[in-house]
Design an enzyme around this catalytic site. Structure first.
Site, PDB file in Angstrom:
ATOM      1  N   ASP A  70       0.821  -1.212   0.000  1.00  0.00           N
ATOM      2  CA  ASP A  70       0.000   0.000   0.000  1.00  0.00           C
ATOM      3  C   ASP A  70       0.855   1.263   0.000  1.00  0.00           C
ATOM      4  OD1 ASP A  70       0.935  -0.442   2.604  1.00  0.00           O
ATOM      5  OD2 ASP A  70      -1.043  -0.842   3.430  1.00  0.00           O
ATOM      6  N   ASP A 140      -7.362  -2.986  14.240  1.00  0.00           N
ATOM      7  CA  ASP A 140      -8.741  -3.345  13.873  1.00  0.00           C
ATOM      8  C   ASP A 140      -8.763  -4.479  12.847  1.00  0.00           C
ATOM      9  OD1 ASP A 140      -7.770  -2.083  11.640  1.00  0.00           O
ATOM     10  OD2 ASP A 140      -9.320  -0.528  11.555  1.00  0.00           O
ATOM     11  N   HIS A 142      -7.157  -4.638  10.007  1.00  0.00           N
ATOM     12  CA  HIS A 142      -7.024  -4.321   8.581  1.00  0.00           C
ATOM     13  C   HIS A 142      -5.754  -4.930   8.006  1.00  0.00           C
ATOM     14  CE1 HIS A 142      -5.003  -0.366   9.890  1.00  0.00           C
ATOM     15  NE2 HIS A 142      -4.112  -0.904   9.108  1.00  0.00           N
TER      16      HIS A 142
HETATM   17  C1  GLP Z   1      -0.613   0.378   8.461  1.00  0.00           C
HETATM   18  C2  GLP Z   1      -0.352  -0.344   7.156  1.00  0.00           C
HETATM   19  C3  GLP Z   1      -0.563  -1.818   7.284  1.00  0.00           C
HETATM   20  C4  GLP Z   1       0.179  -2.323   8.502  1.00  0.00           C
HETATM   21  C5  GLP Z   1      -0.420  -1.709   9.720  1.00  0.00           C
HETATM   22  C6  GLP Z   1       0.194  -2.190  11.023  1.00  0.00           C
HETATM   23  O1  GLP Z   1      -1.911   0.807   8.611  1.00  0.00           O
HETATM   24  N1  GLP Z   1      -1.148   0.123   6.079  1.00  0.00           N
HETATM   25  O2  GLP Z   1      -0.125  -2.465   6.105  1.00  0.00           O
HETATM   26  O3  GLP Z   1       0.106  -3.709   8.556  1.00  0.00           O
HETATM   27  O4  GLP Z   1      -0.224  -0.299   9.624  1.00  0.00           O
HETATM   28  O5  GLP Z   1       1.322  -1.464  11.339  1.00  0.00           O
HETATM   29  P1  GLP Z   1       2.303  -1.829  12.511  1.00  0.00           P
HETATM   30  O6  GLP Z   1       3.077  -2.977  12.041  1.00  0.00           O
HETATM   31  O7  GLP Z   1       3.144  -0.612  12.682  1.00  0.00           O
HETATM   32  O8  GLP Z   1       1.470  -2.125  13.695  1.00  0.00           O
END
Ligand code: GLP
Length: 263
Positions: A70, A140, A142
Site C-alpha cells: 500500500d 482493527d 485491517h
Molecule cells: C498500516 C499499514 C498496514 C500495517 C499496519 C500495522 O496501517 N497500512 O499495512 O500492517 O499499519 O502497522 P504496525 O506494524 O506498525 O502495527
C-alpha cells in the site's frame, strides 16, 4: 492456517526471516521469486535479519521482484512518511543486489489512481502472481489498507482510511492526526488471497484482539484479516504478547502442533 507462536518480537522476526529466506533460496524456477511486502513496525525486525543474511552472502535478492501492499495518497516519494521512503530507508537501500527495476510500489501521486491500481494488478499477473505475501495487520484487523467492511474479494484500489487508523498512524506524524492522509492505494484482500502463500506478523498486546479475530472468529468483513482462514497457505507468525485474547485450547493447540518450530 498455521499459527507459529514465538517468545517475543525478535524471535518472531528471526523465524519469519528464516522462512522467507528458505523460500527464496529454494526457488529454482526460471522466473523471479515474487515477494509481497508491508510497511509498519511489525516487519522492521524481519527486514533487519534479511539485510544481515543478504550482506553475509546467505541470501540473494538478484532474482526477487517485490510488490508493496500500500501507499498513502498525496505523499511524494521523498516524504519521510511515504511507504516508498520507508521501504528504501528500512530495506531496499541496504541490500547489496536488489535491482531497483524489480521494486514495485503504488504511486500515491498518480493522477488517475484507479488506472494506477489496475496497472498494478496487471503487473502482478504478468509475473505469474505473488509467491509469498508478507504482511502486518492493524489493531482493527485491517490487512494492507483494507479497513473493516472492505469486501473480502476486493482488488487493488483507492481506500478511505478510518479515523481509528489515522489516529493509530499519527504516531509517525508527530502525533498530529490531521496530517495523516485520509486516503491510500492498497492491494485488495482478493489480491492477497491470490498469493501462493501469505505470512502475517502479529506482535504485541495491542494486536491481541486482532489475532483472536484472525484465528478464532468467523470469516467476516468486519475483520478483513479473517479472510485468511479461507487461504490454503496462510501462516501467522506471532509473539506471546499477541496471544492474550486466544482461548487456552487454541493457544495450546498451536503450541503443540508447532512445537518443533519454536526457536
Ligand atoms: C498500516 C499499514 C498496514 C500495517 C499496519 C500495522 O496501517 N497500512 O499495512 O500492517 O499499519 O502497522 P504496525 O506494524 O506498525 O502495527
Amino acid at each position: 492456517m498455521r499459527v507459529v507462536i514465538q517468545d517475543d518480537y525478535d524471535k518472531m522476526s528471526i523465524w519469519a526471516a528464516n522462512y522467507i529466506a528458505d523460500k527464496i533460496n529454494a526457488h529454482k524456477e526460471d522466473k523471479a521469486f515474487v515477494l509481497g511486502l508491508p510497511t509498519g513496525s511489525s516487519p522492521i525486525g524481519v527486514y533487519r535479519e534479511l539485510i544481515r543474511k543478504n550482506k553475509a552472502g546467505e541470501l540473494s535478492f538478484a532474482n526477487v521482484v517485490t510488490f508493496n501492499m500500500d501507499e498513502y495518497v498525496g505523499l511524494a516519494k521523498d516524504h519521510d512518511q511515504s511507504y516508498w521512503y520507508f521501504m528504501h530507508d528500512n530495506f531496499f537501500d541496504h541490500l547489496v543486489d536488489m535491482k531497483p527495476e524489480n521494486i514495485n510500489i503504488l504511486n500515491g501521486l498518480a493522477e488517475d489512481p484507479e488506472a494506477e491500481c489496475a496497472k498494478y494488478e496487471e503487473k502482478i499477473v504478468s509475473y505469474g502472481g505473488i509467491d509469498l505475501f508478507m504482511g502486518g495487520i492493524g489493531v482493527d484487523g485491517h490487512l494492507a489498507f483494507n479497513e473493516p467492511f472492505t469486501p473480502l474479494t476486493s482488488r487493488t484500489g483507492l481506500r478511505d482510511l478510518t479515523t481509528d487508523t489515522r489516529i493509530v498512524n499519527s504516531r509517525f506524524f508527530l502525533g498530529d492526526m490531521e496530517t495523516v492522509p485520509k486516503k491510500a492505494l492498497s492491494v485488495g484482500i482478493g489480491t492477497v488471497m491470490d498469493s501462493k502463500e501469505v505470512l502475517i506478523l502479529i506482535s504485541g498486546h495491542n494486536k491481541a484482539r486482532a489475532l483472536a479475530a484472525t484465528v478464532e472468529g468467523g470469516v467476516s468483513q468486519k475483520w478483513t484479516c479473517s479472510a485468511l482462514q479461507m487461504h490454503n497457505g496462510a501462516i501467522i507468525a506471532c509473539d506471546e504478547k499477541a496471544c492474550g485474547e486466544l482461548t487456552v485450547d487454541t493457544y495450546k493447540y498451536f503450541l503443540d502442533v508447532e512445537k518443533k518450530e519454536r526457536i
